[in-house]
Write an enzyme that holds these catalytic residues in place. Structure first.
Site, PDB file in Angstrom:
ATOM      1  CG  HIS A 121      -0.487  -3.695   0.667  1.00 20.05           C
ATOM      2  ND1 HIS A 121       0.114  -3.628  -0.560  1.00 20.05           N
ATOM      3  CD2 HIS A 121       0.066  -4.759   1.293  1.00 20.05           C
ATOM      4  CE1 HIS A 121       1.007  -4.586  -0.685  1.00 20.05           C
ATOM      5  NE2 HIS A 121       0.995  -5.306   0.428  1.00 20.05           N
ATOM      6  CG  ASP A 122      -1.308  -0.740  -2.714  1.00 17.82           C
ATOM      7  OD1 ASP A 122      -1.485   0.485  -2.828  1.00 17.82           O
ATOM      8  OD2 ASP A 122      -0.353  -1.233  -2.066  1.00 17.82           O
ATOM      9  N   GLY A 139      -1.752  -8.391  -1.457  1.00 14.34           N
ATOM     10  CA  GLY A 139      -1.694  -7.025  -1.951  1.00 14.34           C
ATOM     11  C   GLY A 139      -1.903  -6.905  -3.445  1.00 14.34           C
TER      12      GLY A 139
END
Length: 263
Positions: A121-122, A139
């Site tokens: 994520h991200d 992440g």
């Protein structure tokens, strides 16, 4: 007419260009948009708020756009954006972003992701990168253009990897890697500038000489980091424009680093 296998499950709300190919048993969710010429292989799952560009190729069993693997995630809207002409081999996993950060995971264009690569994520991945088998990003990792991640390399959350860097096999990264630097080991150590990669990408002799000189100032001179920054600034002032720009990219990266650099 879209080239969709009869066993594929595609939500009616999904937006697929008419030239998209979808293989057997693939699943595509309602909030997915896929551009022209993209191929979705057998058993691929594409979900979440996922936007995919043109001429990408997703091989079997990849999971694209799934929710972030983050305990703080509570179902908030987040997304995944993928550019053009990416090759995604078997069993890759790309996750959407989180509300705690940008809310979006971004992948550029012309990348190669070999089997079992994980983009968490991200993350922000540039263009023209190569991720070998089992390379994994935690992440919030940022990866610049033309980076090579060797097999089984792993990156700690919030790390940055500068453009044209090379990360060796089985490397464990917990700090940032400046542009052009070759690192390997567990923990990671710097082992010179990525000279072979720079030559292949058409860097001039002056640019490569300047990058080697900058590397020596940063890693071989015994200078503190602040002293090395000053040495790079002096070098930039004395170089012709194209070579100065290459060193400036390294110098600017040092100011962006929050976890410190591999040194």
């Amino acid at each position: 007419m879209m080239l969709i296998h009869s066993t594929a499950i595609i939500d009616p709300k999904a937006q697929l260009d008419s030239t998209v190919e979808v293989g057997p048993y693939a699943i595509i969710g309602p909030d997915v948009s896929i551009g022209a010429g993209t191929k979705v292989g057998p058993h691929v799952v594409i979900s979440g708020h996922t936007t995919i560009g043109k001429e990408n190729n997703f091989h079997a069993f990849s999971s694209i756009g799934g929710p972030p693997q983050d305990k703080k995630y509570a179902g908030e809207d987040s997304s995944l954006e993928i550019g053009d002409r990416n090759l995604v081999r078997e069993f890759c996993t790309f996750n959407c972003g989180t509300a705690q950060n940008m809310g979006v995971t971004r992948v550029g264009s012309d990348n190669w992701f070999l089997a079992y690569v994980h983009i968490a994520h991200d993350c922000v991945v540039g263009s023209h990168t190569v991720f070998s088998n089992n390379a994994a990003l935690a992440g919030h990792v940022h990866v610049g253009d033309w980076v090579i991640m060797s097999g089984f390399s792993a990156v700690h959350q919030f790390c940055r990897i500068g453009e044209h860097a090379f990360v060796g096999m089985n490397t464990s990264l917990t700090q940032d890697v400046p542009p052009y630097v070759l690192v390997s080991g567990n923990p990671a150590e710097a082992h010179g500038a990525n000279l072979e990669g720079l030559k292949r990408r058409g860097f001039s002799r002056d640019q490569i000489h300047a990058i080697r000189h900058a590397y020596k100032a940063l890693y071989k001179s015994g200078l503190t980091l602040d002293e090395a920054k000053a040495a790079l600034e002096q070098q930039i002032a004395e170089l012709p424009a194209d070579a100065a720009d290459s060193v400036q990219r390294m110098r600017s990266f040092l100011d962006l680093s929050q976890r410190g650099i591999v040194r």
